[in-house]
Scaffold this active site. Sequence first.
Site, PDB file in Angstrom:
ATOM      1  N   ARG A 364      36.568  22.203  51.336  1.00  0.00           N
ATOM      2  CA  ARG A 364      35.626  22.018  52.349  1.00  0.00           C
ATOM      3  C   ARG A 364      36.406  21.462  53.303  1.00  0.00           C
ATOM      4  O   ARG A 364      36.257  21.985  54.419  1.00  0.00           O
ATOM      5  CB  ARG A 364      34.376  20.995  52.100  1.00  0.00           C
ATOM      6  N   SER A 376      28.945  22.973  54.956  1.00  0.00           N
ATOM      7  CA  SER A 376      28.462  21.775  54.096  1.00  0.00           C
ATOM      8  C   SER A 376      28.446  21.977  52.683  1.00  0.00           C
ATOM      9  O   SER A 376      28.694  23.281  52.134  1.00  0.00           O
ATOM     10  CB  SER A 376      26.935  21.486  54.559  1.00  0.00           C
ATOM     11  N   SER A 467      16.829  22.477  46.797  1.00  0.00           N
ATOM     12  CA  SER A 467      16.246  21.207  47.529  1.00  0.00           C
ATOM     13  C   SER A 467      17.422  20.126  47.083  1.00  0.00           C
ATOM     14  O   SER A 467      17.940  19.826  46.209  1.00  0.00           O
ATOM     15  CB  SER A 467      15.065  20.947  46.871  1.00  0.00           C
ATOM     16  N   ASN A 468      17.812  19.598  48.363  1.00  0.00           N
ATOM     17  CA  ASN A 468      18.992  18.605  48.562  1.00  0.00           C
ATOM     18  C   ASN A 468      18.549  17.385  49.164  1.00  0.00           C
ATOM     19  O   ASN A 468      18.289  17.367  50.282  1.00  0.00           O
ATOM     20  CB  ASN A 468      20.225  19.223  49.238  1.00  0.00           C
ATOM     21  N   GLY A 492      21.673  16.425  44.147  1.00  0.00           N
ATOM     22  CA  GLY A 492      21.875  14.934  44.226  1.00  0.00           C
ATOM     23  C   GLY A 492      23.103  14.559  45.167  1.00  0.00           C
ATOM     24  O   GLY A 492      23.820  15.440  45.616  1.00  0.00           O
ATOM     25  N   HIS A 519       8.852  28.062  32.297  1.00  0.00           N
ATOM     26  CA  HIS A 519       9.028  28.546  31.039  1.00  0.00           C
ATOM     27  C   HIS A 519       8.495  30.055  30.750  1.00  0.00           C
ATOM     28  O   HIS A 519       8.888  30.538  29.577  1.00  0.00           O
ATOM     29  CB  HIS A 519       8.509  27.657  29.839  1.00  0.00           C
ATOM     30  N   ASP A 523      13.848  30.909  29.666  1.00  0.00           N
ATOM     31  CA  ASP A 523      13.745  30.030  28.414  1.00  0.00           C
ATOM     32  C   ASP A 523      15.202  29.030  28.582  1.00  0.00           C
ATOM     33  O   ASP A 523      15.969  29.296  29.503  1.00  0.00           O
ATOM     34  CB  ASP A 523      14.254  30.847  27.350  1.00  0.00           C
TER      35      ASP A 523
END
Length: 546
Positions: A364, A376, A467-468, A492, A519, A523
């Site tokens: 980066r 980013s 989702s960050n 995270g 599910h 799987d």
Amino acid sequence: MATIINMPRLSDTMEEGVVASWLKKVGDKVEEGDILAEIETDKATMEFESFHEGTLLHIGVQEGETAPVDSLLAIIGEEGEDISGLLNGGNTSAPAEAKTEEAPKVEEPKVASSNTTIPEGVKVVTMPRLSDTMTEGTVASWLKKVGDKVEEGDILAEIETDKATMEFESFNEGTLLHIGVQEGESAPVDSLLAIIGEAGTDVSSLVDAHKAGTLTNSTSAETQEEAPKAVAENKTETVTAPVATISNTNGGRIFASPLAKKIAKDKGINLAEVKGSGENGRIVKKDVENYTPAAKAEAPVATSTASTPSAVTNFAIAGEENTSEVKNSQMRKAIAKALSNSKFSAPHFYLNIEVDMDNAMASRKTINAIPDTKISFNDMVVKACAMALKKHPQVNTSWTDNDTLFHSHINVGVAVAVDEGLVVPVVKHTDALSLTQIGAAVRDLAGKARTKKITPAEMQGSTFTVSNLGMFGIESFTSIINQPNSAILSVGAIVQKPVVKNGEIVVGNTMKLTLACDHRTVDGAVGAQFLQTLKTYIENPVTMLA
């Protein structure tokens, strides 16, 4: 999946419509909100917009032709999709696998057996259905007040749906006699919104009858014909009700919505100087609101007075107790409904991995050293997800009661926090984009979302979601699947910690990822293999450039 679009009912007395002109032709791409055609009703010529996106595959009513309400108007689907079955099956009803577009509900009073009738010249206006999924609406603002004169085509109010805040215009003229839903209040579709009629008419009995559901529609044929007659008498040229037209300094016509025209008049703005962003250059509300004359470029920007939870929170004095109520917005309600349905219908399970970010950080830094280039870590994750989805198509799926839908396209949704909750803009065909293109797209969409300028079309069609919360210092978390996706990745923060490399303890940089899977379609082994591929791409960014 092809979508059948029927001739909409664009006025309360409309039984058939004439296609005045098509603004799209077969083969054209259609976005949600695009104007498909101009349709002449019994009252006016109006624009008809699409609630769906795709390619216009078929036109059922040619320009100048007339067709009854609910007959086949057009078919929208994926490019090259076979629609012969739909056409051979007839135009009056859609097959089970096709969705039939719902036309916006208009001002139709409820009908029930009672002696309470609508006086001649009075119109009961009900809460319209302004989107295909709308069940209730919130009046964001009234542009008319009781006692005001209303012309056909005037904007009565701005109504907040589950998708956006939209202008609602009147199909009738007269005086606004009663408002049934105050600003900030919500009401179901078809509930009493307003009453229009002759000034001085007593409508208290109509209000009571509508609440009791005992109102009958006995408006005379003469009253029903007044509006079309008025249009015919003044029809020197085709006029579309939702669009006001004026002339610019060169004598050409300028197309602007009534609300845009009203705001421009109030602010003293010359519409000839405003560039329109709507269909065919039409000037809409946001164009006028965002317009800044060159001579006034330094004028202070007006700040929003919209209530948000942070703006209305009151802290009690020590020793006192206080609780304030903040009305749930339509967006908040839509989020709650979607996430509840997902959590309680899809059997979630979660997989966790930790990835080495040393190479990603170095890569980066090198990329961002290039002039006019900025990416980013989230952009790198989005790109890696798109490439991993190509290798694991089982994750790029959607569940239905009868089938599992395998998507050949890869559209990654990126969760963005806004004042009222969470929205998920979608980066279309993510796998075909470079890191810099993904970065630019995400920044553009996120900016639109935070300023409430994002369109419903830009938030639909995702096949996977990221989702960050790393930027908030969250090291690990789990997300609720954004249906109809089969999975969502939680990202995270990058943490510096001791790690073991080549048998030695050294300082390293790691990041935790959590994959939430449905599910029914994914799987455990499939999800684990997807994460291993994802880990390889993130830990070795050069592989994403190969």
